[in-house]
Write a protein that holds these residues in place. Structure first.
Motif, mmCIF file in Angstrom:
data_model
loop_
_atom_site.group_PDB
_atom_site.id
_atom_site.type_symbol
_atom_site.label_atom_id
_atom_site.label_comp_id
_atom_site.label_asym_id
_atom_site.label_seq_id
_atom_site.Cartn_x
_atom_site.Cartn_y
_atom_site.Cartn_z
ATOM 1 N N PHE A 1 -41.754 34.097 29.220
ATOM 2 C CA PHE A 1 -40.818 33.600 29.069
ATOM 3 C C PHE A 1 -40.353 34.259 28.187
ATOM 4 O O PHE A 1 -40.219 34.262 26.980
ATOM 5 N N PRO A 2 -38.575 33.756 28.061
ATOM 6 C CA PRO A 2 -38.064 34.875 27.103
ATOM 7 C C PRO A 2 -38.257 33.236 26.087
ATOM 8 O O PRO A 2 -37.244 31.968 25.837
ATOM 9 N N ARG A 3 -38.947 34.347 24.372
ATOM 10 C CA ARG A 3 -38.900 33.576 23.516
ATOM 11 C C ARG A 3 -37.510 33.012 22.923
ATOM 12 O O ARG A 3 -37.768 32.043 22.185
ATOM 13 N N ALA A 4 -35.992 32.933 23.044
ATOM 14 C CA ALA A 4 -35.788 32.457 22.432
ATOM 15 C C ALA A 4 -35.102 31.181 22.749
ATOM 16 O O ALA A 4 -34.752 30.416 22.307
ATOM 17 N N ALA A 5 -35.666 30.530 24.033
ATOM 18 C CA ALA A 5 -36.061 29.356 24.936
ATOM 19 C C ALA A 5 -36.642 28.560 23.674
ATOM 20 O O ALA A 5 -35.831 27.594 23.427
ATOM 21 N N LEU A 6 -37.292 28.936 22.527
ATOM 22 C CA LEU A 6 -37.290 28.458 22.069
ATOM 23 C C LEU A 6 -36.734 27.888 20.879
ATOM 24 O O LEU A 6 -36.298 26.446 20.322
ATOM 25 N N PRO A 7 -36.113 28.349 20.084
ATOM 26 C CA PRO A 7 -35.485 27.866 18.793
ATOM 27 C C PRO A 7 -34.149 27.253 19.541
ATOM 28 O O PRO A 7 -33.795 26.262 19.236
ATOM 29 N N VAL A 8 -33.051 27.462 20.088
ATOM 30 C CA VAL A 8 -32.558 27.084 21.190
ATOM 31 C C VAL A 8 -32.497 26.226 21.881
ATOM 32 O O VAL A 8 -31.730 24.786 21.558
ATOM 33 N N SER A 9 -33.708 25.295 22.442
ATOM 34 C CA SER A 9 -33.530 23.957 23.244
ATOM 35 C C SER A 9 -34.224 23.372 22.303
ATOM 36 O O SER A 9 -33.861 22.304 21.573
ATOM 37 N N TYR A 10 -34.989 23.685 20.909
ATOM 38 C CA TYR A 10 -35.410 22.613 19.230
ATOM 39 C C TYR A 10 -33.238 22.360 18.820
ATOM 40 O O TYR A 10 -33.098 21.502 18.056
ATOM 41 N N ALA A 11 -32.493 23.663 18.333
ATOM 42 C CA ALA A 11 -30.950 23.209 18.769
ATOM 43 C C ALA A 11 -30.148 22.548 19.435
ATOM 44 O O ALA A 11 -29.850 21.220 19.248
ATOM 45 N N LEU A 12 -30.747 22.163 20.236
ATOM 46 C CA LEU A 12 -30.250 21.554 22.028
ATOM 47 C C LEU A 12 -30.733 19.900 21.242
ATOM 48 O O LEU A 12 -29.959 19.082 21.806
ATOM 49 N N GLN A 13 -32.342 20.090 21.229
ATOM 50 C CA GLN A 13 -32.613 18.568 20.756
ATOM 51 C C GLN A 13 -32.040 17.812 19.115
ATOM 52 O O GLN A 13 -31.799 16.302 19.939
ATOM 53 N N GLN A 14 -31.539 18.851 18.773
ATOM 54 C CA GLN A 14 -30.864 18.155 17.409
ATOM 55 C C GLN A 14 -28.950 17.626 18.113
ATOM 56 O O GLN A 14 -28.715 16.648 17.233
ATOM 57 N N LEU A 15 -28.181 18.446 19.019
ATOM 58 C CA LEU A 15 -27.872 17.742 19.371
ATOM 59 C C LEU A 15 -27.253 17.299 19.919
ATOM 60 O O LEU A 15 -26.856 15.677 19.989
ATOM 61 N N GLN A 16 -28.719 16.243 20.995
ATOM 62 C CA GLN A 16 -29.210 15.605 21.585
ATOM 63 C C GLN A 16 -28.611 14.077 20.262
ATOM 64 O O GLN A 16 -28.669 13.407 20.504
ATOM 65 N N GLN A 17 -29.707 14.859 19.388
ATOM 66 C CA GLN A 17 -30.178 13.526 18.399
ATOM 67 C C GLN A 17 -28.731 12.916 17.852
ATOM 68 O O GLN A 17 -28.166 11.956 17.461
ATOM 69 N N LEU A 18 -27.861 13.681 17.434
ATOM 70 C CA LEU A 18 -26.380 13.912 17.422
ATOM 71 C C LEU A 18 -25.720 12.813 17.896
ATOM 72 O O LEU A 18 -24.968 11.913 17.452
ATOM 73 N N LEU A 19 -25.531 13.860 19.151
ATOM 74 C CA LEU A 19 -24.607 12.849 20.412
ATOM 75 C C LEU A 19 -25.329 11.177 20.232
ATOM 76 O O LEU A 19 -24.215 10.105 19.820
ATOM 77 N N PHE A 20 -26.520 11.069 20.577
ATOM 78 C CA PHE A 20 -27.133 9.756 20.510
ATOM 79 C C PHE A 20 -26.347 8.791 18.785
ATOM 80 O O PHE A 20 -26.114 7.999 19.261
ATOM 81 N N SER A 21 -26.492 9.517 18.055
ATOM 82 C CA SER A 21 -26.339 9.046 16.635
ATOM 83 C C SER A 21 -24.404 9.101 16.372
ATOM 84 O O SER A 21 -24.447 7.820 15.542
ATOM 85 N N MET A 22 -23.840 9.476 16.904
ATOM 86 C CA MET A 22 -22.466 9.677 17.156
ATOM 87 C C MET A 22 -21.969 7.217 17.132
ATOM 88 O O MET A 22 -20.931 7.327 16.703
ATOM 89 N N ALA A 23 -22.860 7.105 18.441
ATOM 90 C CA ALA A 23 -22.328 6.034 18.736
ATOM 91 C C ALA A 23 -22.322 4.682 17.387
ATOM 92 O O ALA A 23 -21.392 4.119 16.714
ATOM 93 N N ALA A 24 -23.352 5.372 16.445
ATOM 94 C CA ALA A 24 -23.276 4.837 14.886
ATOM 95 C C ALA A 24 -22.121 4.637 14.384
ATOM 96 O O ALA A 24 -21.495 3.703 13.486
ATOM 97 N N LEU A 25 -22.022 6.118 14.553
ATOM 98 C CA LEU A 25 -20.859 6.854 13.281
ATOM 99 C C LEU A 25 -19.511 6.044 14.069
ATOM 100 O O LEU A 25 -18.759 5.884 13.038
ATOM 101 N N PHE A 26 -19.068 6.258 15.593
ATOM 102 C CA PHE A 26 -17.856 5.950 16.002
ATOM 103 C C PHE A 26 -18.079 3.968 14.925
ATOM 104 O O PHE A 26 -16.244 3.850 14.824
ATOM 105 N N VAL A 27 -19.185 3.268 15.233
ATOM 106 C CA VAL A 27 -18.897 1.570 14.535
ATOM 107 C C VAL A 27 -18.333 1.792 13.658
ATOM 108 O O VAL A 27 -17.745 1.013 12.993
ATOM 109 N N ILE A 28 -19.062 2.944 12.822
ATOM 110 C CA ILE A 28 -18.902 2.338 11.459
ATOM 111 C C ILE A 28 -17.384 3.100 10.905
ATOM 112 O O ILE A 28 -16.808 2.074 9.960
#
Length: 310
Positions: free
Chosen positions: A143-170
């Motif tokens: 498979f194209p190896r670029a899928a791995l670093p891109v997926s890790y960056a996407l994982q961190q974006l998903q985590q940030l979006l999950f955390s944004m709810a707490a940021l909005f409350v603050i």
């Protein structure tokens, strides 16, 4: 007289001599064979990566789910970790060092900076081990190896979006009103994701060849954080030190991490005004995203056939 009967020999006939033009490359070309793991053209590589977009999304989601699976609080740590970091920075920089003086809405200012910086920091740290930490997958599947670093960056974006709810409350708890400008957070995060993914691909190639990069990266990222205005206002520091060399002024204002942090502050905090942003801030944000995203992708693609070998 005795007769000797000639019986056919069971030994295989001797191999036909290999003609000079029957070298391995010529034989492979004659039978339509290609080198395993050979680097495709750039356009073909992009198509292969797009064809595996569902794998990238599923891989990122699975990694995010498994990240805190062993902890008793589970996914709560996605929000608790940046909040605890913000609390420590507030005590050290806001209380002890006094960087909160003269900064309106300092707690929302600080928490926004910590959340946005954590997105970049985590994406780059994950990228350093994207190849070296997934050698079994790299060597077993094509498979194209670029899928791995891109997926890790996407994982961190998903985590940030999950955390944004707490940021909005603050933000709401500290009196920051909801405004139309909050919509600017969407393009700011999209540009930051492209930038993070590009840098992740750069360090992924470096980490695949030199695993020690993963040990050095925390020190580099910590230094980068301290000059990115996460805990202090770049605009106020520069206003108080007009004698700084122009190169230092440009480096602080055009720092890509600071650009994305300040864009998010401008989008979410009404007391953070456009005058505190560097000139042509959106052009800077787009430029950094293209430079890191496109440049990092090409840099990673050029070493595609070397990943997982050796």
């Amino acid at each position: 007289m005795s007769q000797v009967l000639d019986t056919p020999s069971s030994a295989p006939p001797p191999p036909a001599p290999v003609l000079p033009d029957d070298d391995p490359a010529a034989l492979a070309a004659r039978h339509g064979l290609t080198v395993s793991g050979a680097r495709p053209t750039l356009s073909a590589y992009v198509r292969q990566l797009w064809a595996r977009r569902h794998f990238i999304t599923a891989f990122a989601t699975a990694k995010l789910t498994a990240q805190y699976s062993q902890a008793k609080l589970g996914q709560v740590w996605q929000v608790a970790t940046p909040l605890l970091n913000a609390a420590v920075y507030y005590f050290i920089f806001g209380v002890l060092m006094g960087t909160s003086r003269g900064v309106p809405d300092y707690v929302p200012f600080l928490v926004t900076g910590v959340f946005v910086w954590t997105f970049t920091q985590s994406s780059i740290m994950a990228g350093t081990r994207a190849i070296s930490g997934s050698l079994g997958l790299v060597r077993a599947l094509h498979f194209p190896r670029a899928a791995l670093p891109v997926s890790y960056a996407l994982q961190q974006l998903q985590q940030l979006l999950f955390s944004m709810a707490a940021l909005f409350v603050i933000l709401l708890c500290f009196g920051v009103p909801v405004g139309v400008s909050w919509l600017l957070a969407v393009p700011a995060l999209a540009l930051q994701f492209v930038f993070n993914a590009g840098v992740a691909m750069i360090v992924a190639r470096l980490g695949a060849r030199t695993p020690d990069i993963a040990q050095l990266m925390p020190f580099l990222l910590r230094t980068w954080m301290y000059v990115s205005g996460v805990m202090w206002s770049i605009d106020r520091v520069l206003a108080g030190h007009p004698d700084l060399p122009r190169i230092v002024l440009l480096a602080l204002r055009c720092n890509p991490a600071a650009v994305y942090i300040d864009l998010m502050r401008f989008a979410l905090i009404d007391s953070f005004h456009a005058s505190q942003l560097p000139h042509h801030v959106w052009a800077l944000a787009v430029g950094w995203a293209l430079l890191a995203g496109v440049g990092g992708f090409i840099y990673f693609w050029k070493a595609e056939e070397t990943y997982g070998r050796g």
